[in-house]
Design a protein around this motif. Structure first.
Motif, PDB file in Angstrom:
ATOM      1  N   CYS A 175      -5.641  29.307 -13.236  1.00  0.00           N
ATOM      2  CA  CYS A 175      -4.840  29.614 -12.039  1.00  0.00           C
ATOM      3  C   CYS A 175      -5.380  28.865 -10.827  1.00  0.00           C
ATOM      4  CB  CYS A 175      -4.850  31.119 -11.780  1.00  0.00           C
ATOM      5  SG  CYS A 175      -4.035  31.555 -10.248  1.00  0.00           S
ATOM      6  N   ASP A 176      -4.487  28.108 -10.165  1.00  0.00           N
ATOM      7  CA  ASP A 176      -4.943  27.370  -8.981  1.00  0.00           C
ATOM      8  C   ASP A 176      -4.566  28.095  -7.687  1.00  0.00           C
ATOM      9  OD1 ASP A 176      -2.258  26.988  -8.768  1.00  0.00           O
ATOM     10  OD2 ASP A 176      -2.288  24.846  -9.242  1.00  0.00           O
ATOM     11  N   GLN A 177      -4.148  29.351  -7.824  1.00  0.00           N
ATOM     12  CA  GLN A 177      -3.807  30.181  -6.652  1.00  0.00           C
ATOM     13  C   GLN A 177      -2.709  29.555  -5.795  1.00  0.00           C
ATOM     14  OE1 GLN A 177      -5.598  33.527  -5.528  1.00  0.00           O
ATOM     15  NE2 GLN A 177      -5.120  33.270  -7.694  1.00  0.00           N
ATOM     16  N   CYS A 178      -1.724  28.974  -6.479  1.00  0.00           N
ATOM     17  CA  CYS A 178      -0.613  28.343  -5.751  1.00  0.00           C
ATOM     18  C   CYS A 178       0.267  29.389  -5.052  1.00  0.00           C
ATOM     19  CB  CYS A 178       0.225  27.493  -6.695  1.00  0.00           C
ATOM     20  SG  CYS A 178       1.236  28.458  -7.846  1.00  0.00           S
ATOM     21  N   THR A 179       0.228  30.617  -5.534  1.00  0.00           N
ATOM     22  CA  THR A 179       0.969  31.789  -5.021  1.00  0.00           C
ATOM     23  C   THR A 179       2.464  31.809  -5.356  1.00  0.00           C
ATOM     24  OG1 THR A 179       1.575  31.061  -2.770  1.00  0.00           O
ATOM     25  CG2 THR A 179      -0.637  32.009  -3.039  1.00  0.00           C
ATOM     26  N   ASP A 180       2.942  30.896  -6.180  1.00  0.00           N
ATOM     27  CA  ASP A 180       4.368  30.926  -6.545  1.00  0.00           C
ATOM     28  C   ASP A 180       4.756  32.289  -7.130  1.00  0.00           C
ATOM     29  OD1 ASP A 180       4.545  28.354  -5.756  1.00  0.00           O
ATOM     30  OD2 ASP A 180       5.184  27.528  -7.686  1.00  0.00           O
ATOM     31  N   CYS A 181       3.856  32.877  -7.921  1.00  0.00           N
ATOM     32  CA  CYS A 181       4.171  34.179  -8.542  1.00  0.00           C
ATOM     33  C   CYS A 181       4.434  35.238  -7.472  1.00  0.00           C
ATOM     34  CB  CYS A 181       3.049  34.608  -9.487  1.00  0.00           C
ATOM     35  SG  CYS A 181       1.399  34.533  -8.771  1.00  0.00           S
ATOM     36  N   HIS A 193      -0.746  36.934  -7.449  1.00  0.00           N
ATOM     37  CA  HIS A 193      -1.803  35.902  -7.463  1.00  0.00           C
ATOM     38  C   HIS A 193      -3.165  36.526  -7.183  1.00  0.00           C
ATOM     39  CE1 HIS A 193      -1.232  36.007  -3.049  1.00  0.00           C
ATOM     40  NE2 HIS A 193      -2.403  35.430  -2.966  1.00  0.00           N
ATOM     41  N   MET A 230      -4.581  37.668 -10.380  1.00  0.00           N
ATOM     42  CA  MET A 230      -5.138  36.513 -11.087  1.00  0.00           C
ATOM     43  C   MET A 230      -6.499  36.152 -10.505  1.00  0.00           C
ATOM     44  SD  MET A 230      -2.999  35.764 -13.424  1.00  0.00           S
ATOM     45  CE  MET A 230      -3.195  34.072 -13.969  1.00  0.00           C
ATOM     46  N   CYS A 267       5.490  31.211 -12.684  1.00  0.00           N
ATOM     47  CA  CYS A 267       4.230  30.466 -12.747  1.00  0.00           C
ATOM     48  C   CYS A 267       4.442  29.075 -13.343  1.00  0.00           C
ATOM     49  CB  CYS A 267       3.190  31.228 -13.566  1.00  0.00           C
ATOM     50  SG  CYS A 267       1.653  30.275 -13.673  1.00  0.00           S
ATOM     51  N   PRO A 268       4.134  28.014 -12.566  1.00  0.00           N
ATOM     52  CA  PRO A 268       4.348  26.657 -13.089  1.00  0.00           C
ATOM     53  C   PRO A 268       3.371  26.308 -14.213  1.00  0.00           C
ATOM     54  CG  PRO A 268       3.310  26.584 -10.911  1.00  0.00           C
ATOM     55  CD  PRO A 268       3.621  28.022 -11.189  1.00  0.00           C
ATOM     56  N   GLU A 269       2.334  27.128 -14.362  1.00  0.00           N
ATOM     57  CA  GLU A 269       1.339  26.824 -15.403  1.00  0.00           C
ATOM     58  C   GLU A 269       1.439  27.790 -16.585  1.00  0.00           C
ATOM     59  OE1 GLU A 269      -2.553  26.159 -13.716  1.00  0.00           O
ATOM     60  OE2 GLU A 269      -1.635  25.575 -11.834  1.00  0.00           O
ATOM     61  N   LEU A 322       1.064  30.946 -16.840  1.00  0.00           N
ATOM     62  CA  LEU A 322      -0.047  31.913 -16.912  1.00  0.00           C
ATOM     63  C   LEU A 322       0.514  33.350 -16.902  1.00  0.00           C
ATOM     64  CD1 LEU A 322      -2.510  30.109 -14.478  1.00  0.00           C
ATOM     65  CD2 LEU A 322      -2.247  29.856 -16.947  1.00  0.00           C
TER      66      LEU A 322
HETATM   67  S1  SF4 Z   1       1.974  31.038  -9.994  1.00  0.00           S
HETATM   68 FE1  SF4 Z   1       0.496  30.783 -11.660  1.00  0.00          FE
HETATM   69  S2  SF4 Z   1      -0.932  29.271 -10.951  1.00  0.00           S
HETATM   70 FE2  SF4 Z   1       0.195  29.989  -9.150  1.00  0.00          FE
HETATM   71  S3  SF4 Z   1      -1.066  31.675  -8.327  1.00  0.00           S
HETATM   72 FE3  SF4 Z   1       0.397  32.589  -9.708  1.00  0.00          FE
HETATM   73  S4  SF4 Z   1      -0.648  32.684 -11.662  1.00  0.00           S
HETATM   74 FE4  SF4 Z   1      -1.796  31.248 -10.406  1.00  0.00          FE
END
Ligand code: SF4
Ligand code: SF4
Length: 437
Positions: free
Chosen positions: A248-254, A270, A273, A304-306, A308
């Motif tokens: 998780c890069d803490q992008c905050t999209d979630c 996030h 996470m 989540c773009p990754e 996760l």
């Molecule tokens: S969207 Fe995914 S990568 Fe971004 S903060 Fe949330 S869990 Fe982490």
């Protein structure tokens, strides 16, 4: 307003956790009854099929609820995209208290927090229930059953996914998952896994020969075992925690797309996470706001773009904090709708694509079931609250609709009825098994 004892019907919510209906119907000072006909889980169609084919009983049920609660308005929340059905229902509403509530095609439009807000413009307070703001939310099938005014012994569900003939069926509660799927033409389940419920909030069936169609089963979805959704659902808590810690890069999209956050509740997945990355749960309260998670799955399965698992981390964190006695009602502040809510909502079309379910997005027309079943297994707990207490013993002869288990004295629960004619084959502290003679 009228007083009727509905507890002997054994009704519970027909999806989710199965809240006993008679308790909801004891509510007073109700301004609005809101029907959840949004059916926003992809691939499921049973509510629309009920309203299309059994509207008389559905309307009878809604009328009873309006009478019993004294509510002035009964909103029927249905997506605008089902224009034909919506139009037909609006022209045939049998009671001036009933109104159609057209909804956008978003997920999760059927969440009760969303429905209440769409119908009334009000937000459920922290830790509250719809009744706190004068609302009762009911689902379509519960209203149908109230209209029928008979014991709750059969269940509507959609058969979807990799079944040869997707359809909606009504079957006795307690038949096996395999028996239900055979009605959609699925004879061999090898190489597939089955989801009980919708793709977003359903659970994987452990064994199609022993898992049964319960009071809360709204659909069975068969998917190849290497389907991306099945792989994600198969991950253990340990595996999800490992994934969460790794990437998780803490992008905050979630958090930006979280439907509860967009309504203004203090949930930030996030942060759950982050907790997973930097601290053991038992020593951290970083993610205490996870208690506001509805477990809708949007963050893990769409945002989540990754790829996760923020939902799963929220669920672990929520369980931890609620287990420690943290109360939602004591959380400071009041919800305020996010100014970007209207543009950040996720359409079902985008969701189906992301879930790789386009190939399985079919209609599921109601199909009459004439088959009779030789055996049913009826768990004593298919609802929130205490398990029902058997009032039959092994060897007793029972008929469909006969009371076989009651609510323990002074507890929250639901009664249970035989769903076929037959003989009680066994009674345990888990279930009553009935076999046809
Ligand atoms: S969207 Fe995914 S990568 Fe971004 S903060 Fe949330 S869990 Fe982490
Ligand atoms: S599952 Fe994710 S998107 Fe849904 S309410 Fe919980 S945190 Fe928000």
């Amino acid at each position: 307003m009228v007083n009727i004892d509905f507890s002997q019907l054994g009704l519970t919510g027909c999806g989710g956790a199965g809240f006993p209906t008679h308790v909801k119907l004891a509510a007073r000072n109700v301004e609005a009854v809101i029907v959840n006909a949004a059916e926003c889980e992809p691939l499921l169609h049973k509510d629309k099929e009920i309203m299309r084919h059994c509207s008389d009983d559905f309307f009878k049920g809604l009328t009873r609820v309006l009478d019993v609660t004294g509510a002035k308005t009964g909103y029927i929340g249905m997506k605008k995209k089902y224009a034909d059905l919506l139009d037909w229902l609006s022209k045939n509403l049998p009671d001036p208290r009933m109104k159609m509530l057209p909804l956008g095609d978003f997920y999760p439009a059927g969440d009760e927090y969303e429905l209440v807000y769409e119908a009334t413009g009000r937000l459920i307070p922290h830790g509250g229930i719809p009744l706190n703001i004068g609302c009762v939310v009911m689902n379509v099938e519960t209203l149908l059953n109230l209209g029928r005014n008979k014991p709750f012994i059969s269940k509507f569900l959609t058969l979807a996914g990799k079944v040869p003939h997707p359809c909606t069926i009504e079957v006795p509660i307690g038949i096996t998952v395999r028996e239900a799927l055979e009605l959609g033409g699925l004879k061999k389940i090898g190489g597939m896994r089955i989801i009980d419920g919708g793709p977003m909030m359903g659970k994987l069936v452990a064994n199609p020969d022993t898992d049964i169609v319960s009071k809360t089963c709204g659909g069975l979805i068969a998917l190849p075992e290497d389907h991306v959704l099945i792989k994600k659902m198969s991950n253990s808590d340990k595996k999800n925690s490992q994934i969460a810690r790794s990437a998780c890069d803490q992008c905050t999209d979630c958090s930006e797309l979280c439907p509860r956050a967009l309504l203004g509740y203090p949930i930030r997945p996030h942060k759950a996470m982050r907790t997973a990355q930097f601290a053991p749960y038992a020593e951290s309260n970083y993610a205490i706001d996870s208690i506001f998670c509805s477990e809708c799955g949007l963050c893990s399965l769409f945002s989540c773009p990754e790829d996760l698992p923020p939902r799963e981390m929220c669920m672990i964190s929520k369980k931890y904090h609620l287990g420690k006695g943290v109360k939602l009602a004591e959380f400071p502040g009041e919800p305020t709708v996010h100014p970007m809510r209207s543009v950040r909502r996720v359409s079902i079309e985008r969701l189906i694509k992301k879930l790789a379910l386009l190939d399985y997005d079919h209609k599921a027309p109601l199909q009459q079931v004439s088959k009779s079943y030789d055996k049913v297994t009826l768990p004593l707990k298919m609802h929130i609250g205490a398990p029902s207490v058997p009032v039959v013993k092994t060897g007793d002869r029972v008929t469909a609709g006969q009371l076989i288990a009651v609510i323990p004295e002074g507890k929250l629960g639901a009664v249970l009825h035989a769903s076929i004619n037959g003989k009680v084959a066994s009674v345990s502290d888990q279930a009553i098994v009935i076999v046809r003679e």
